[in-house]
Motif scaffolding. Structure first.
Motif, PDB file in Angstrom:
ATOM      1  N   ASN A 166       0.833  -1.209   0.000  1.00  0.00           N
ATOM      2  CA  ASN A 166       0.000   0.000   0.000  1.00  0.00           C
ATOM      3  C   ASN A 166       0.863   1.252   0.000  1.00  0.00           C
ATOM      4  O   ASN A 166       0.589   2.210  -0.732  1.00  0.00           O
ATOM      5  N   ALA A 167       1.907   1.275   0.801  1.00  0.00           N
ATOM      6  CA  ALA A 167       2.808   2.436   0.839  1.00  0.00           C
ATOM      7  C   ALA A 167       3.492   2.624  -0.508  1.00  0.00           C
ATOM      8  O   ALA A 167       3.652   3.754  -0.987  1.00  0.00           O
ATOM      9  N   THR A 168       3.898   1.518  -1.146  1.00  0.00           N
ATOM     10  CA  THR A 168       4.542   1.594  -2.458  1.00  0.00           C
ATOM     11  C   THR A 168       3.577   2.156  -3.499  1.00  0.00           C
ATOM     12  O   THR A 168       3.934   3.038  -4.283  1.00  0.00           O
ATOM     13  N   LEU A 169       2.350   1.660  -3.497  1.00  0.00           N
ATOM     14  CA  LEU A 169       1.349   2.149  -4.440  1.00  0.00           C
ATOM     15  C   LEU A 169       1.016   3.625  -4.200  1.00  0.00           C
ATOM     16  O   LEU A 169       0.825   4.387  -5.143  1.00  0.00           O
ATOM     17  N   ALA A 170       0.966   4.023  -2.945  1.00  0.00           N
ATOM     18  CA  ALA A 170       0.698   5.434  -2.629  1.00  0.00           C
ATOM     19  C   ALA A 170       1.820   6.325  -3.153  1.00  0.00           C
ATOM     20  O   ALA A 170       1.567   7.405  -3.698  1.00  0.00           O
ATOM     21  N   ALA A 171       3.055   5.875  -3.015  1.00  0.00           N
ATOM     22  CA  ALA A 171       4.193   6.651  -3.526  1.00  0.00           C
ATOM     23  C   ALA A 171       4.143   6.744  -5.044  1.00  0.00           C
ATOM     24  O   ALA A 171       4.381   7.811  -5.623  1.00  0.00           O
ATOM     25  N   GLU A 172       3.831   5.641  -5.709  1.00  0.00           N
ATOM     26  CA  GLU A 172       3.711   5.656  -7.166  1.00  0.00           C
ATOM     27  C   GLU A 172       2.580   6.562  -7.608  1.00  0.00           C
ATOM     28  O   GLU A 172       2.699   7.302  -8.589  1.00  0.00           O
ATOM     29  N   ASN A 173       1.478   6.532  -6.882  1.00  0.00           N
ATOM     30  CA  ASN A 173       0.330   7.381  -7.196  1.00  0.00           C
ATOM     31  C   ASN A 173       0.699   8.864  -7.078  1.00  0.00           C
ATOM     32  O   ASN A 173       0.352   9.670  -7.940  1.00  0.00           O
ATOM     33  N   ARG A 174       1.408   9.222  -5.997  1.00  0.00           N
ATOM     34  CA  ARG A 174       1.857  10.616  -5.837  1.00  0.00           C
ATOM     35  C   ARG A 174       2.739  11.024  -7.001  1.00  0.00           C
ATOM     36  O   ARG A 174       2.616  12.119  -7.541  1.00  0.00           O
ATOM     37  N   HIS A 175       3.649  10.138  -7.394  1.00  0.00           N
ATOM     38  CA  HIS A 175       4.554  10.429  -8.507  1.00  0.00           C
ATOM     39  C   HIS A 175       3.761  10.643  -9.806  1.00  0.00           C
ATOM     40  O   HIS A 175       4.009  11.598 -10.540  1.00  0.00           O
ATOM     41  N   LEU A 176       2.804   9.770 -10.077  1.00  0.00           N
ATOM     42  CA  LEU A 176       2.013   9.897 -11.304  1.00  0.00           C
ATOM     43  C   LEU A 176       1.153  11.154 -11.289  1.00  0.00           C
ATOM     44  O   LEU A 176       0.988  11.812 -12.318  1.00  0.00           O
TER      45      LEU A 176
END
Length: 128
Positions: A16-26
């Protein structure tokens, strides 16, 4: 069984933390597109015009230029206010500042989804 659940929970937390970071980046990338930059700047300028108007100042082209806003940015900001149905071509017609902010932000969200064509059509141009 309890240890398996804890490990699964930990893996899901990391995922979840990894996906949240990727989402912020996108999201950051999406906002940095040309249209995203134009919309962010136009939103800020439209909010500035609203603050000036609710402070009792004129938001005419000439008055805005005297306060440091370029004619092009004024035209885009005023166009956004017209598109949000807050400006009738002469003045701001809504008397509630929070309602104005909400309407402008909703209009920007629509423009993000559907493109800038409607905004360009309503931008004030010199000589019109």
């Amino acid at each position: 069984m309890s240890n398996d659940l804890h490990r699964a929970f930990d893996r899901l937390t990391v995922r979840n933390a990894t996906l949240a970071a990727e989402n912020r980046h996108l999201r950051r990338i999406a906002q940095d597109t040309r249209h995203g930059r134009i919309l962010r700047r136009t939103l800020a300028d439209a909010q500035t015009l609203l603050v000036w108007r609710f402070s009792g100042l004129s938001i005419s082209r000439r008055a805005s230029a005297a306060m440091g806003m370029s004619e092009r940015r004024w035209g885009a900001a005023r166009g956004l206010l017209v598109l949000a149905r807050l400006h009738d071509g002469y003045d701001v017609v809504e008397r509630d500042f929070e309602a104005c902010k909400t309407a402008v932000e909703a209009t920007v969200r629509q423009l993000e989804r559907h493109g800038l064509g409607r905004l360009r059509a309503r931008m004030a141009r010199r000589g019109r």
